[in-house]
Write a protein that holds these residues in place. Structure first.
Motif, PDB file in Angstrom:
ATOM      1  N   ASP A 100      -4.343 -22.272  -6.582  1.00  0.00           N
ATOM      2  CA  ASP A 100      -4.746 -21.392  -7.679  1.00  0.00           C
ATOM      3  C   ASP A 100      -5.908 -20.474  -7.327  1.00  0.00           C
ATOM      4  N   SER A 101      -6.290 -20.410  -6.060  1.00  0.00           N
ATOM      5  CA  SER A 101      -7.446 -19.612  -5.677  1.00  0.00           C
ATOM      6  C   SER A 101      -7.045 -18.166  -5.404  1.00  0.00           C
ATOM      7  N   LEU A 102      -8.035 -17.279  -5.420  1.00  0.00           N
ATOM      8  CA  LEU A 102      -7.797 -15.876  -5.111  1.00  0.00           C
ATOM      9  C   LEU A 102      -7.391 -15.705  -3.651  1.00  0.00           C
ATOM     10  N   ASP A 103      -7.955 -16.548  -2.782  1.00  0.00           N
ATOM     11  CA  ASP A 103      -7.580 -16.468  -1.366  1.00  0.00           C
ATOM     12  C   ASP A 103      -6.098 -16.743  -1.177  1.00  0.00           C
ATOM     13  N   TYR A 104      -5.556 -17.663  -1.951  1.00  0.00           N
ATOM     14  CA  TYR A 104      -4.130 -17.979  -1.867  1.00  0.00           C
ATOM     15  C   TYR A 104      -3.281 -16.809  -2.373  1.00  0.00           C
ATOM     16  N   LEU A 105      -3.762 -16.118  -3.389  1.00  0.00           N
ATOM     17  CA  LEU A 105      -3.012 -14.996  -3.946  1.00  0.00           C
ATOM     18  C   LEU A 105      -2.941 -13.810  -2.996  1.00  0.00           C
ATOM     19  N   THR A 106      -3.877 -13.744  -2.023  1.00  0.00           N
ATOM     20  CA  THR A 106      -3.810 -12.645  -1.061  1.00  0.00           C
ATOM     21  C   THR A 106      -2.509 -12.693  -0.263  1.00  0.00           C
ATOM     22  N   ILE A 107      -1.941 -13.871  -0.074  1.00  0.00           N
ATOM     23  CA  ILE A 107      -0.675 -13.993   0.654  1.00  0.00           C
ATOM     24  C   ILE A 107       0.407 -13.185  -0.051  1.00  0.00           C
ATOM     25  N   PHE A 108       0.453 -13.297  -1.369  1.00  0.00           N
ATOM     26  CA  PHE A 108       1.494 -12.600  -2.130  1.00  0.00           C
ATOM     27  C   PHE A 108       1.223 -11.098  -2.190  1.00  0.00           C
ATOM     28  N   ALA A 109      -0.045 -10.712  -2.244  1.00  0.00           N
ATOM     29  CA  ALA A 109      -0.358  -9.277  -2.250  1.00  0.00           C
ATOM     30  C   ALA A 109       0.063  -8.621  -0.943  1.00  0.00           C
ATOM     31  N   VAL A 110      -0.215  -9.283   0.161  1.00  0.00           N
ATOM     32  CA  VAL A 110       0.198  -8.744   1.464  1.00  0.00           C
ATOM     33  C   VAL A 110       1.719  -8.781   1.587  1.00  0.00           C
ATOM     34  N   GLY A 111       2.340  -9.852   1.103  1.00  0.00           N
ATOM     35  CA  GLY A 111       3.793  -9.937   1.139  1.00  0.00           C
ATOM     36  C   GLY A 111       4.459  -8.837   0.321  1.00  0.00           C
ATOM     37  N   THR A 112       3.899  -8.524  -0.826  1.00  0.00           N
ATOM     38  CA  THR A 112       4.435  -7.433  -1.641  1.00  0.00           C
ATOM     39  C   THR A 112       4.295  -6.100  -0.930  1.00  0.00           C
ATOM     40  N   THR A 113       3.164  -5.876  -0.277  1.00  0.00           N
ATOM     41  CA  THR A 113       2.974  -4.642   0.489  1.00  0.00           C
ATOM     42  C   THR A 113       4.017  -4.521   1.593  1.00  0.00           C
ATOM     43  N   LEU A 114       4.260  -5.601   2.300  1.00  0.00           N
ATOM     44  CA  LEU A 114       5.280  -5.593   3.352  1.00  0.00           C
ATOM     45  C   LEU A 114       6.667  -5.360   2.768  1.00  0.00           C
ATOM     46  N   PHE A 115       6.941  -5.976   1.618  1.00  0.00           N
ATOM     47  CA  PHE A 115       8.241  -5.792   0.962  1.00  0.00           C
ATOM     48  C   PHE A 115       8.444  -4.324   0.571  1.00  0.00           C
ATOM     49  N   LEU A 116       7.406  -3.689   0.038  1.00  0.00           N
ATOM     50  CA  LEU A 116       7.523  -2.292  -0.367  1.00  0.00           C
ATOM     51  C   LEU A 116       7.766  -1.383   0.834  1.00  0.00           C
ATOM     52  N   PHE A 117       7.098  -1.662   1.948  1.00  0.00           N
ATOM     53  CA  PHE A 117       7.324  -0.868   3.153  1.00  0.00           C
ATOM     54  C   PHE A 117       8.760  -1.020   3.632  1.00  0.00           C
ATOM     55  N   THR A 118       9.250  -2.250   3.666  1.00  0.00           N
ATOM     56  CA  THR A 118      10.617  -2.483   4.120  1.00  0.00           C
ATOM     57  C   THR A 118      11.626  -1.857   3.174  1.00  0.00           C
ATOM     58  N   PHE A 119      11.368  -1.963   1.862  1.00  0.00           N
ATOM     59  CA  PHE A 119      12.265  -1.367   0.873  1.00  0.00           C
ATOM     60  C   PHE A 119      12.312   0.152   1.027  1.00  0.00           C
ATOM     61  N   ALA A 120      11.152   0.778   1.218  1.00  0.00           N
ATOM     62  CA  ALA A 120      11.117   2.229   1.387  1.00  0.00           C
ATOM     63  C   ALA A 120      11.861   2.642   2.653  1.00  0.00           C
ATOM     64  N   LEU A 121      11.702   1.862   3.714  1.00  0.00           N
ATOM     65  CA  LEU A 121      12.394   2.178   4.969  1.00  0.00           C
ATOM     66  C   LEU A 121      13.899   2.068   4.800  1.00  0.00           C
ATOM     67  N   ASN A 122      14.366   1.036   4.122  1.00  0.00           N
ATOM     68  CA  ASN A 122      15.800   0.882   3.902  1.00  0.00           C
ATOM     69  C   ASN A 122      16.351   1.973   2.986  1.00  0.00           C
ATOM     70  N   ALA A 123      15.574   2.351   1.958  1.00  0.00           N
ATOM     71  CA  ALA A 123      16.017   3.436   1.084  1.00  0.00           C
ATOM     72  C   ALA A 123      16.145   4.743   1.856  1.00  0.00           C
ATOM     73  N   LEU A 124      15.179   4.994   2.747  1.00  0.00           N
ATOM     74  CA  LEU A 124      15.258   6.195   3.578  1.00  0.00           C
ATOM     75  C   LEU A 124      16.469   6.144   4.497  1.00  0.00           C
ATOM     76  N   SER A 125      16.751   4.968   5.046  1.00  0.00           N
ATOM     77  CA  SER A 125      17.895   4.838   5.958  1.00  0.00           C
ATOM     78  C   SER A 125      19.206   5.087   5.233  1.00  0.00           C
ATOM     79  N   ILE A 126      19.309   4.647   3.982  1.00  0.00           N
ATOM     80  CA  ILE A 126      20.537   4.888   3.218  1.00  0.00           C
ATOM     81  C   ILE A 126      20.760   6.385   3.016  1.00  0.00           C
ATOM     82  N   ARG A 127      19.690   7.108   2.702  1.00  0.00           N
ATOM     83  CA  ARG A 127      19.818   8.558   2.522  1.00  0.00           C
ATOM     84  C   ARG A 127      20.214   9.240   3.823  1.00  0.00           C
ATOM     85  N   LEU A 128      19.618   8.799   4.946  1.00  0.00           N
ATOM     86  CA  LEU A 128      19.950   9.408   6.229  1.00  0.00           C
ATOM     87  C   LEU A 128      21.385   9.104   6.630  1.00  0.00           C
TER      88      LEU A 128
END
Length: 314
Positions: A277-305
């Protein structure tokens, strides 16, 4: 016997759908189930990341997270700027892409246009063996074999660190070469031979046919292969954890420095030492979400290309 003349209406009985077999219903149900499971898994991943991330940003400013140059949530003085992790990830991905794309496309052109059938049947499985090697092996290969060579050949006195982003990127580039090469070669092999024969009839050389006919004709598949390789580089964990290190204190301006990536931080922080329940533990999910958004944007771009450069052959 009834004879159907051209232009005459076809009897309804001749176009009536045949009785469905029980096995077809089972297969159709299995395919529907597979599609539902895939969609449900994606939704589950998004939900599992969303709520902890919202909770994290309830205590940490998004501006600080996106623009801060220090990432020290596990230190006494806590700072939550994700740029060091982001820059480390981009360094490794860029180096891996620069290595994998030319080698992968070159190997695909050779296998598709130059290699004899027997040579192709021999070389392609050997190339794809690299894709089956565990990534932890690549990590130790980079750390114990590639890095000493890199340090020995480095031209200046400012030698690369024992763990650095450059050697991690080189190992990752070698790892994704089979992915790019195999998918790109499949796309090139799907180009109709009639296009090749037409080019040869116009006195084109083999190189001209490969670069001006086959590659443009298979461009959508090649783009998909490159994007898949880059996505794998973005999400790779073990190579960067072993070969690049876990430094997060500042932005790595040079690839010869050791630094953590987003995936290596998640792997290092999610070892069970942090209170749930600590803030340090929540950083894992914040970084994971950032990585997910990057991967999602890359895949969306690939579909258009892929849709833009897609070629449909009769």
């Amino acid at each position: 016997m009834a004879v159907i003349t051209p232009g005459a209406p076809v009897p309804a009985a001749s176009v009536r759908r045949g009785r469905r077999r029980p096995g077809e219903r089972i297969i159709e149900g299995f395919l529907v189930l597979a599609a539902v499971v895939s969609i449900a898994t994606t939704i589950g991943i998004v939900v599992s990341l969303l709520f902890p991330t919202v909770e994290f940003f309830g205590e940490v400013s998004i501006v600080e997270f996106a623009t801060g140059t220090q990432w020290t949530p596990l230190f006494d003085i806590k700072q939550y700027g994700v740029l060091p992790l982001l820059v480390g990830t981009l360094w490794v991905t860029l180096i891996a892409t620069v290595i994998a794309v030319p080698l992968g496309i070159g190997a695909a052109i050779y296998l598709s246009e130059y290699a004899r059938p027997g040579t192709r049947r021999l070389l392609k499985p050997i190339l794809e063996v690299l894709a089956g090697i565990p990534t932890v092996v690549y990590g130790f290969f980079a750390l114990t074999f590639l890095n000493p060579i890199l340090v020995g050949l480095w031209p200046s006195d400012d030698k690369p660190e024992f763990q650095n982003l450059l050697v991690a990127g080189i190992a990752m580039g070698i790892m994704i070469v089979p992915t790019v090469a195999s998918l790109a070669e499949d796309a090139m092999s799907a180009v109709p031979h009639s296009l090749r024969e037409g080019a040869y009839a116009l006195a084109s050389t083999k190189m001209q046919v490969a670069t001006r006919v086959v590659v443009p004709g298979a461009l959508s598949g090649i783009v998909a292969a490159i994007v898949l390789g880059v996505s794998r580089a973005l999400g790779e964990t073990m190579i960067v954890t072993i070969a690049a290190g876990l430094k997060t204190a500042g932005i790595p301006w040079s690839p010869i420095d050791g630094a953590a990536t987003m995936t290596s931080y998640i792997a290092g922080a999610a070892q069970g030492d942090l209170p749930v329940d600590s803030l340090d533990y929540l950083t894992i999910f914040a970084v994971g979400t950032t990585l997910f958004l990057f991967t999602f944007a890359l895949n969306a771009l690939s579909i258009r290309l892929v849709r833009k450069f897609r070629e449909v052959y009769e």
